[in-house]
Design an enzyme around this catalytic site. Sequence first.
Site, PDB file in Angstrom:
ATOM      1  N   ARG A 213       0.846  -1.202   0.000  1.00 55.50           N
ATOM      2  CA  ARG A 213       0.000   0.000   0.000  1.00 55.50           C
ATOM      3  C   ARG A 213       0.875   1.243   0.000  1.00 55.50           C
ATOM      4  O   ARG A 213       1.809   1.343   0.796  1.00 55.50           O
ATOM      5  CB  ARG A 213      -0.851   0.054   1.283  1.00 55.50           C
TER       6      ARG A 213
ATOM      7  N   THR B  87      -1.584   7.408  -0.495  1.00 63.09           N
ATOM      8  CA  THR B  87      -2.851   7.249  -1.237  1.00 63.09           C
ATOM      9  C   THR B  87      -3.620   6.003  -0.776  1.00 63.09           C
ATOM     10  O   THR B  87      -4.788   5.855  -1.103  1.00 63.09           O
ATOM     11  CB  THR B  87      -2.557   7.078  -2.733  1.00 63.09           C
TER      12      THR B  87
ATOM     13  N   ASP C  84       0.339  -3.056  12.113  1.00 60.69           N
ATOM     14  CA  ASP C  84       0.818  -3.424  10.774  1.00 60.69           C
ATOM     15  C   ASP C  84       1.240  -4.892  10.795  1.00 60.69           C
ATOM     16  O   ASP C  84       2.242  -5.263  11.417  1.00 60.69           O
ATOM     17  CB  ASP C  84       1.997  -2.514  10.400  1.00 60.69           C
TER      18      ASP C  84
ATOM     19  N   ASP D 172       4.880  -5.768   9.536  1.00 62.12           N
ATOM     20  CA  ASP D 172       5.920  -5.355  10.486  1.00 62.12           C
ATOM     21  C   ASP D 172       5.932  -6.252  11.719  1.00 62.12           C
ATOM     22  O   ASP D 172       6.991  -6.618  12.226  1.00 62.12           O
ATOM     23  CB  ASP D 172       5.697  -3.902  10.916  1.00 62.12           C
TER      24      ASP D 172
HETATM   25  C1  PRP Z   1      -1.034  -4.706   4.465  1.00 59.98           C
HETATM   26  C2  PRP Z   1      -1.787  -6.024   4.537  1.00 59.98           C
HETATM   27  C3  PRP Z   1      -2.617  -5.986   3.290  1.00 59.98           C
HETATM   28  C4  PRP Z   1      -2.940  -4.521   3.147  1.00 59.98           C
HETATM   29  C5  PRP Z   1      -4.356  -4.314   3.605  1.00 59.98           C
HETATM   30  O1  PRP Z   1       0.039  -4.808   3.620  1.00 59.98           O
HETATM   31  O2  PRP Z   1      -0.966  -7.142   4.630  1.00 59.98           O
HETATM   32  O3  PRP Z   1      -1.944  -6.470   2.140  1.00 59.98           O
HETATM   33  O4  PRP Z   1      -2.048  -3.804   3.996  1.00 59.98           O
HETATM   34  O5  PRP Z   1      -4.757  -3.012   3.416  1.00 59.98           O
HETATM   35  P1  PRP Z   1      -5.861  -2.602   2.353  1.00 59.98           P
HETATM   36  O6  PRP Z   1      -7.022  -3.532   2.522  1.00 59.98           O
HETATM   37  O7  PRP Z   1      -6.187  -1.182   2.752  1.00 59.98           O
HETATM   38  O8  PRP Z   1      -5.257  -2.665   0.984  1.00 59.98           O
HETATM   39  P2  PRP Z   1       1.107  -3.623   3.392  1.00 59.98           P
HETATM   40  O9  PRP Z   1       0.709  -2.820   2.194  1.00 59.98           O
HETATM   41  O10 PRP Z   1       1.301  -2.865   4.660  1.00 59.98           O
HETATM   42  O11 PRP Z   1       2.408  -4.407   2.959  1.00 59.98           O
HETATM   43  P3  PRP Z   1       3.332  -5.423   3.814  1.00 59.98           P
HETATM   44  O12 PRP Z   1       2.573  -6.726   3.924  1.00 59.98           O
HETATM   45  O13 PRP Z   1       4.534  -5.557   2.962  1.00 59.98           O
HETATM   46  O14 PRP Z   1       3.605  -4.816   5.159  1.00 59.98           O
HETATM   47  N1  URA Z   2      -2.595  -3.226   6.947  1.00 56.20           N
HETATM   48  C1  URA Z   2      -2.196  -3.660   8.159  1.00 56.20           C
HETATM   49  O1  URA Z   2      -1.168  -4.353   8.268  1.00 56.20           O
HETATM   50  N2  URA Z   2      -2.901  -3.338   9.235  1.00 56.20           N
HETATM   51  C2  URA Z   2      -4.033  -2.596   9.161  1.00 56.20           C
HETATM   52  O2  URA Z   2      -4.676  -2.341  10.197  1.00 56.20           O
HETATM   53  C3  URA Z   2      -4.451  -2.154   7.889  1.00 56.20           C
HETATM   54  C4  URA Z   2      -3.712  -2.478   6.805  1.00 56.20           C
END
Ligand code: PRP
Ligand code: URA
Length: 211
Positions: A106, A110, A202, A205
């Site tokens: 994400r 945005t 997150d 993380d």
């Molecule tokens: C997180 C999570 C989803 C997304 C959900 O990933 O694992 O993929 O956010 O959010 P959304 O429904 O608003 O799209 P992130 O983009 O933080 O990437 P990561 O897994 O690499 O931390």
């Molecule tokens: N992605 C995450 O990892 N946590 C949230 O709460 C939303 C998006």
Amino acid sequence: MDQLKNFTDVKHPVLKRDLTILRETTTLPERFRSAVKRISNVLAVEISKEFDLIEKEIDTPLEKTSGFFLDVDVVLVPVLRAGLGMVSGFLSVLPNAKVGHIGLQRDENTLEPIEYYYKTPKDLNKSKIILLDPMLATGGSSLAAISFLKKKGAKDIVFACLVAAPEGVKLLYKEHPEVKIFGAALDRELNDKGYILPGLGDAGDRTFGTL
Ligand code: PRP
Ligand code: URA
């Protein structure tokens, strides 16, 4: 509510215990990962409840009897990064599943998903795809993942998450009403940064210790 009817809130005392571990700020990555694995196990059992079986005669050490074999080709597709934490729990229930990967991140401003990796097995059209992502927040990432999978021929997709927000569930229902979503909790709402409340922070993380 009708727009939430595609979401199955899987209920089990073990899930409630493990979700609590995930939600608690003090939980460190090792404990976080094992709780994700156990929840994924339960979700895999729930999702596979309706799978077709083939019956064949087998030999026990004493006599012949009926044996049962799953009649479905499963492809697990974790969304990188956080979806990776769910793979081993699903594979322990569905050890013959193939595993594809979709890399999405994400954009923090945005909240739009950006694709950085895509690799799945061929013949997606003949397989049951289980998309794995612990968080369904705005729904942008899972929407993008489902659209990629459909473009590559996927026809039968279910989505497994740990925690969902109503906003994401509604978006997926609007765009892909046939995709069933299974999760361990449907939380209250999103905050203004797109984080799920109460949520668990997150997921990527917390899984990989990159806080
Ligand atoms: C997180 C999570 C989803 C997304 C959900 O990933 O694992 O993929 O956010 O959010 P959304 O429904 O608003 O799209 P992130 O983009 O933080 O990437 P990561 O897994 O690499 O931390
Ligand atoms: N992605 C995450 O990892 N946590 C949230 O709460 C939303 C998006």
